[in-house]
Design a protein around this motif. Structure first.
Motif, short mmCIF file in Angstrom:
data_model
loop_
_atom_site.label_atom_id
_atom_site.label_comp_id
_atom_site.label_asym_id
_atom_site.label_seq_id
_atom_site.Cartn_x
_atom_site.Cartn_y
_atom_site.Cartn_z
N ARG B 11 0.85 -1.20 0.00
CA ARG B 11 0.00 0.00 0.00
C ARG B 11 0.88 1.25 0.00
O ARG B 11 0.62 2.21 -0.73
CB ARG B 11 -0.91 0.00 1.22
N LEU B 16 -0.71 4.89 -1.50
CA LEU B 16 -2.09 4.99 -1.02
C LEU B 16 -2.12 5.08 0.50
O LEU B 16 -1.36 4.39 1.19
CB LEU B 16 -2.89 3.75 -1.45
N THR B 17 -3.02 5.91 1.00
CA THR B 17 -3.29 5.89 2.44
C THR B 17 -4.27 4.75 2.71
O THR B 17 -4.82 4.15 1.77
CB THR B 17 -3.94 7.20 2.89
N GLN B 18 -4.47 4.48 3.99
CA GLN B 18 -5.45 3.43 4.33
C GLN B 18 -6.84 3.82 3.84
O GLN B 18 -7.59 2.99 3.35
CB GLN B 18 -5.47 3.22 5.85
N GLN B 19 -7.17 5.10 3.96
CA GLN B 19 -8.46 5.58 3.48
C GLN B 19 -8.56 5.43 1.97
O GLN B 19 -9.61 5.04 1.44
CB GLN B 19 -8.67 7.05 3.89
N ASP B 23 -11.29 3.19 0.08
CA ASP B 23 -12.21 3.73 -0.93
C ASP B 23 -12.12 2.95 -2.24
O ASP B 23 -13.12 2.72 -2.91
CB ASP B 23 -11.89 5.20 -1.21
N THR B 28 -14.44 0.20 4.72
CA THR B 28 -14.08 1.32 5.58
C THR B 28 -12.58 1.28 5.91
O THR B 28 -11.93 0.24 5.78
CB THR B 28 -14.85 1.28 6.91
N ARG B 29 -12.07 2.42 6.33
CA ARG B 29 -10.65 2.49 6.70
C ARG B 29 -10.35 1.53 7.84
O ARG B 29 -9.30 0.90 7.89
CB ARG B 29 -10.28 3.92 7.09
N GLN B 30 -11.31 1.41 8.75
CA GLN B 30 -11.12 0.54 9.91
C GLN B 30 -10.94 -0.92 9.48
O GLN B 30 -10.22 -1.68 10.15
CB GLN B 30 -12.31 0.65 10.87
N THR B 31 -11.58 -1.31 8.41
CA THR B 31 -11.41 -2.68 7.92
C THR B 31 -10.00 -2.88 7.40
O THR B 31 -9.38 -3.94 7.65
CB THR B 31 -12.45 -2.98 6.83
N LYS B 37 -3.42 -5.14 10.70
CA LYS B 37 -3.01 -5.52 12.06
C LYS B 37 -3.14 -7.01 12.29
O LYS B 37 -2.68 -7.52 13.31
CB LYS B 37 -3.85 -4.78 13.08
N TYR B 40 -8.38 -9.17 11.45
CA TYR B 40 -9.52 -9.60 10.65
C TYR B 40 -9.04 -10.36 9.42
O TYR B 40 -8.09 -9.94 8.75
CB TYR B 40 -10.37 -8.39 10.23
N PRO B 42 -9.95 -11.21 5.79
CA PRO B 42 -10.90 -10.81 4.74
C PRO B 42 -11.34 -12.02 3.92
O PRO B 42 -10.65 -13.04 3.88
CB PRO B 42 -10.08 -9.83 3.88
#
Lengths: 155, 68
Positions: B11, B16-19, B23, B28-31, B37, B40, B42
């Motif tokens: 990334r 790219l930022t996480q946001q 997008d 969401t950014r949290q995902t 981390k 989660y 995917p």
């Protein structure tokens, strides 16, 4: 999608959908526990709140738990509309809480009835506190995210 | 599950930022934070979308490191 005030109710990503299920599960478990506890108290002749406030406080407790989890896990089914909901709840809760405290402190209404049950005013104070707690958790999460975002968004 | 450092590096290499990545793949950014981390796992569908956005293969981003 991000510019809409109220997004489609199901506009959650896969992680949010999974966590929403966990939130509902926690809410149902709490609801059953509180109903059962209330039933045992009634069986023992204990009335802990005036009139319908026993049921209302049980419902509000479950709503508070679920919405606090929504805020902490950042599950916002209605996008920006959730901010409006949290702010409105917090404002109404603050009003209820302050009015209740004023009524009790001025001696206009009792906090508890003769048998020790919460009066209407006492129950409204508790409800107001729960509603304000929602807004505090929501705001706290926003502040936490803001502080973390600059650290996480390194490119 | 450990952190996905390969995803984070890819990334960053893509600028790219996480946001921004969130997008691009429709989450969401949290995902994205949770995936990086290691909090989660995917779905394959989301993994493919992420790989397509970053121009990488599934192996390059999501195959676990060989344990010594």
């Amino acid at each position: 999608m991000k510019n809409k005030l109220f997004r489609c109710r199901n506009d959650l990503d896969e992680r949010q959908l999974l966590q929403r299920g966990d939130v509902f599960q926690h809410g149902i478990i709490l609801f059953f526990v509180l109903l059962l506890a209330n039933a045992f108290l009634k069986e023992g002749g204990i009335v802990w709140a005036e009139g319908m406030w026993e049921n209302l406080l049980i419902i509000w407790s479950v709503i508070t738990l679920c919405m606090c989890e929504y805020a902490v896990k950042e599950i916002y089914p209605m996008g920006g509309g959730m901010t409006v909901i949290y702010v409105l709840e917090g404002a109404c809760g603050a009003f209820l809480f302050i009015m209740g405290v004023v009524e009790v402190s001025m001696g206009w209404e009792p906090l508890a009835l003769e048998g020790g049950a919460l009066s209407r005013t006492g129950a409204q104070i508790v409800q107001g506190f729960l509603m304000v707690l929602l807004l505090l958790v929501f705001c706290g999460k926003k502040v936490y995210n803001h502080r973390k975002e600059t650290q996480d968004n390194e490119t | 599950m450990g952190k996905n450092l390969k995803l984070k590096a890819a990334r960053a290499a893509a600028g790219l930022t996480q946001q921004g990545l969130a997008d691009a793949v429709g989450v969401t950014r949290q995902t994205i934070v949770a995936i990086e981390k290691g909090d989660y796992n995917p779905t394959v569908k989301l993994c493919i979308l992420i790989c397509q956005s970053l121009g990488k293969t599934l192996d390059e981003l999501f195959w676990p490191e060989a344990q010594e």
